[in-house]
Design a protein around this motif. Structure first.
Motif, short mmCIF file in Angstrom:
data_model
loop_
_atom_site.label_atom_id
_atom_site.label_comp_id
_atom_site.label_asym_id
_atom_site.label_seq_id
_atom_site.Cartn_x
_atom_site.Cartn_y
_atom_site.Cartn_z
N VAL A 75 0.83 -1.20 0.00
CA VAL A 75 0.00 0.00 0.00
C VAL A 75 0.87 1.26 0.00
N ALA A 76 1.95 1.21 0.78
CA ALA A 76 2.89 2.35 0.89
C ALA A 76 2.12 3.64 1.15
N CYS A 77 2.37 4.69 0.37
CA CYS A 77 1.67 5.97 0.53
C CYS A 77 0.36 6.01 -0.25
N ASP A 78 0.07 4.92 -0.94
CA ASP A 78 -1.14 4.80 -1.77
C ASP A 78 -1.21 5.89 -2.85
N SER A 79 -0.07 6.25 -3.39
CA SER A 79 -0.03 7.30 -4.42
C SER A 79 -0.74 6.89 -5.70
N TYR A 80 -0.93 5.59 -5.90
CA TYR A 80 -1.66 5.15 -7.08
C TYR A 80 -3.08 5.72 -7.08
N HIS A 81 -3.65 5.83 -5.88
CA HIS A 81 -5.00 6.38 -5.75
C HIS A 81 -5.01 7.84 -5.32
N LYS A 82 -3.91 8.31 -4.77
CA LYS A 82 -3.89 9.65 -4.17
C LYS A 82 -2.92 10.60 -4.89
N TYR A 83 -2.66 10.34 -6.17
CA TYR A 83 -1.67 11.16 -6.87
C TYR A 83 -2.08 12.63 -6.96
N LYS A 84 -3.38 12.90 -6.98
CA LYS A 84 -3.79 14.30 -7.04
C LYS A 84 -3.44 15.04 -5.74
N GLU A 85 -3.51 14.34 -4.62
CA GLU A 85 -3.07 14.94 -3.36
C GLU A 85 -1.56 15.21 -3.39
N ASP A 86 -0.81 14.28 -3.98
CA ASP A 86 0.64 14.47 -4.10
C ASP A 86 0.94 15.72 -4.93
N VAL A 87 0.24 15.88 -6.02
CA VAL A 87 0.47 17.04 -6.88
C VAL A 87 0.07 18.33 -6.15
N ALA A 88 -0.98 18.27 -5.36
CA ALA A 88 -1.38 19.45 -4.58
C ALA A 88 -0.29 19.83 -3.58
N MET A 89 0.37 18.83 -2.97
CA MET A 89 1.48 19.11 -2.06
C MET A 89 2.64 19.76 -2.81
N LEU A 90 2.92 19.25 -3.98
CA LEU A 90 4.00 19.82 -4.79
C LEU A 90 3.71 21.25 -5.18
N LYS A 91 2.45 21.52 -5.53
CA LYS A 91 2.08 22.89 -5.89
C LYS A 91 2.19 23.81 -4.69
N ASP A 92 1.80 23.32 -3.52
CA ASP A 92 1.91 24.12 -2.30
C ASP A 92 3.36 24.43 -1.98
N LEU A 93 4.25 23.45 -2.23
CA LEU A 93 5.69 23.70 -2.02
C LEU A 93 6.23 24.76 -2.97
N GLY A 458 10.65 12.47 4.56
CA GLY A 458 9.72 13.33 3.87
C GLY A 458 9.64 14.77 4.33
N LEU A 459 9.26 15.64 3.39
CA LEU A 459 8.84 17.00 3.70
C LEU A 459 7.40 17.00 4.23
N TYR A 460 6.68 15.94 3.90
CA TYR A 460 5.34 15.73 4.42
C TYR A 460 5.31 14.40 5.16
N SER A 461 4.64 14.39 6.31
CA SER A 461 4.45 13.16 7.07
C SER A 461 3.31 12.36 6.46
N VAL A 462 3.42 11.04 6.52
CA VAL A 462 2.35 10.15 6.09
C VAL A 462 1.99 9.25 7.27
N ASP A 463 0.69 9.18 7.58
CA ASP A 463 0.21 8.31 8.65
C ASP A 463 -0.03 6.91 8.08
N PHE A 464 0.95 6.03 8.27
CA PHE A 464 0.86 4.69 7.69
C PHE A 464 -0.09 3.78 8.47
N SER A 465 -0.59 4.24 9.60
CA SER A 465 -1.58 3.47 10.34
C SER A 465 -3.00 3.79 9.90
#
Length: 494
Positions: A75-93, A458-465
């Motif tokens: 599952v990891a960071c689940d970026s396969y399903h959450k890539y739009k959130e990843d891009v939003a973080m990048l834009k915020d940076l 990471g520059l962003y924390s991920v709650d793996f639980s």
């Protein structure tokens, strides 16, 4: 002993003096900032939408204790399903670009040349890339970041010369399917870890321990595969797509342990056996001469009929030479290098072929990773070495960062970026080194290979639980964002 201790302290203090006051130099207007991840470390969805098995899927499922806490990247960071959130973080940076890698097994589930393309895998990467472009973020794409398709590993993996054709088919497929959206390509990430750690020392998948032989064969195939991919792009795609191609090579900085000529020779040998192992064939020609000479001689004394280091033909040397549009560097830390007398000739292995005593200074600041201590001045010295050795090429820093055990307030990471970037901007402005990009590792906490989720980069924390894999901005993200917007490491630059 007293003299050696004095020399070590002197070298350390000189280095510390270069980095203990933050530079007031400003990053040039052309300079770009980015952040990075890698497919297995963040995507998850390990068996969804037609993806095939890779060597990390295989080893974490068949030998769960290989990774700390029996963690895996299912599952990891689940970026396969959450890539739009990843891009939003990048834009915020406010980054200029995002470096991410493709999963070979997601695109070609069977891995092999001529096998069918997984359209859903291509669709995922096109969606991610388009989302980046729609938000003004440039994609920087790595074709291979350590996750060999398992069917190819069962054919022998990278020591098998047949891999060259399988990789070429994969590269061409990617250029065809994504080349209209991507202009910066990286063929391999840290090939030394794939070969030395994967086939020599067993600390990366597929966990083989045939050092001094399989790791050299792996490198030989991998370098030829890089060259083939470069030429495929150059001859078939570059005129229409206008992109650029390079390979990411990692090294630590090797500082002579004293002022002696022997220690200086040991330090140069170490970096030639590390960066030069891959950089020299691609940028200059052939393996470093010190590698050729030492491994040839040791192989002969050990009774081998030929050198354990494979030979490039003259045609191959010329085909490989010049297959780069920029020089890429992953750099985190430094070692001291000290001369060693020759080891037992019966000892077959990379470390014995290198034969340098490497160690860290206990006074260097620790991180959560045993291999990583904070040595900011090492980055300035490394890029200067690259500039001098390879005739002032354009250099991309494609990874740099530090690990901790977690938390939103991360002053160590802020200090790390401040001091490493301080040395980098001084190398650019004062030394004239042609560095044009800097990539923070990593955008978010992720699967850190054998350490699982215990080490956080990471520059962003991920709650793996959490099933949602909730992302939370860290203090370091705010600092990095400020650096990007001001191009300055202090309140007011000169």
């Amino acid at each position: 002993m007293k003299l050696r201790f004095f020399l070590l302290v002197t070298v350390f203090l000189v280095g510390l003096d270069k980095s203990n006051s933050t530079s007031k130099n400003k990053f040039p207007d052309y300079f770009k900032f980015g952040a990075a991840t890698a497919s297995y470390q963040v995507e998850g969805a390990w068996n969804e939408d037609g993806k095939g098995e890779n060597i990390w899927d295989h080893i974490t499922h068949t030998n769960p204790t290989y990774v700390e806490n029996e963690d895996n990247g299912d599952v990891a960071c689940d970026s396969y399903h959450k890539y739009k959130e990843d891009v939003a973080m990048l834009k915020d940076l406010g980054v200029d670009y995002y470096r991410f890698s493709l999963s070979w097994s997601r695109i070609l589930p069977y891995g092999v040349a001529g096998s069918p393309v997984n359209k859903l895998g291509i669709e995922y990467y096109r969606n991610l890339t388009q989302e980046l472009l729609d938000n003004g973020i440039e994609p920087m794409v790595t074709l291979f970041h350590w996750d060999t398709p398992e069917p190819l590993q069962e054919l022998g993996g990278w020591p098998n010369p047949e891999m060259e054709e399988h990789y070429a088919y994969y590269a061409r497929t990617v250029f065809e399917q994504l080349g209209d959206l991507v202009k910066i390509w990286l063929t391999f990430n840290e090939p030394k870890q794939t070969c030395l750690e994967g086939y020599g020392k067993g600390v990366k998948a597929p966990a083989f321990t045939t050092t001094g032989m399989a790791d050299y064969k792996c490198t030989h195939t991998l370098i030829k595969s890089h060259a083939k991919a470069y030429h495929i792009y150059d001859e078939e795609f570059k005129s229409k797509q206008g992109g650029r191609v390079g390979m990411v090579i990692d090294t630590v900085w090797f500082e002579p342990a004293s002022g002696s000529e022997k220690d200086a020779e040991a330090a140069e040998r170490a970096i030639q056996f590390t960066y030069g192992w891959y950089g020299n064939p691609i940028i200059l020609e052939n393996y470093p001469q010190v590698m050729i000479d030492r491994i040839d001689e040791r192989s002969k004394q050990q009774g081998f009929a030929q050198s354990r280091l494979p030979k490039f033909s003259e045609e191959e040397v010329n085909y490989i030479k010049g297959t780069y549009d920029f020089v890429a560097l992953n750099m985190y830390t430094a070692n001291y290098a000290e001369w060693k007398e020759e080891t037992d000739i019966s000892d077959v292995g990379y470390d014995s072929d290198l034969n340098v005593h490497l160690f860290m200074d206990d006074s260097w600041e620790e991180s959560a990773s045993s291999w990583l201590r904070v040595v900011p001045w090492g980055l300035r010295k490394t890029v200067n070495w690259l500039s001098k050795t390879y005739n002032n090429p354009e250099i991309f820093i494609t990874e740099n960062g530090v690990s901790d055990r977690g938390g939103i307030d991360d002053p160590q990471r802020i200090n790390f970026y401040r001091e490493y970037l301080s040395n980098l901007v001084d190398a650019i402005v004062e030394d004239g080194v042609n560095v044009t990009r800097y990539t923070a590792w990593s955008l978010m906490d992720n699967f850190e290979w054998g350490s699982g989720y215990s080490e956080k980069f990471g520059l962003y924390s991920v709650d793996f639980s959490s099933p949602e894999r909730t992302r939370t901005k860290k203090a370091s993200a705010d600092y990095y964002s400020q650096v990007i917007s001001t191009r300055c490491l202090v309140d007011s630059c000169e």
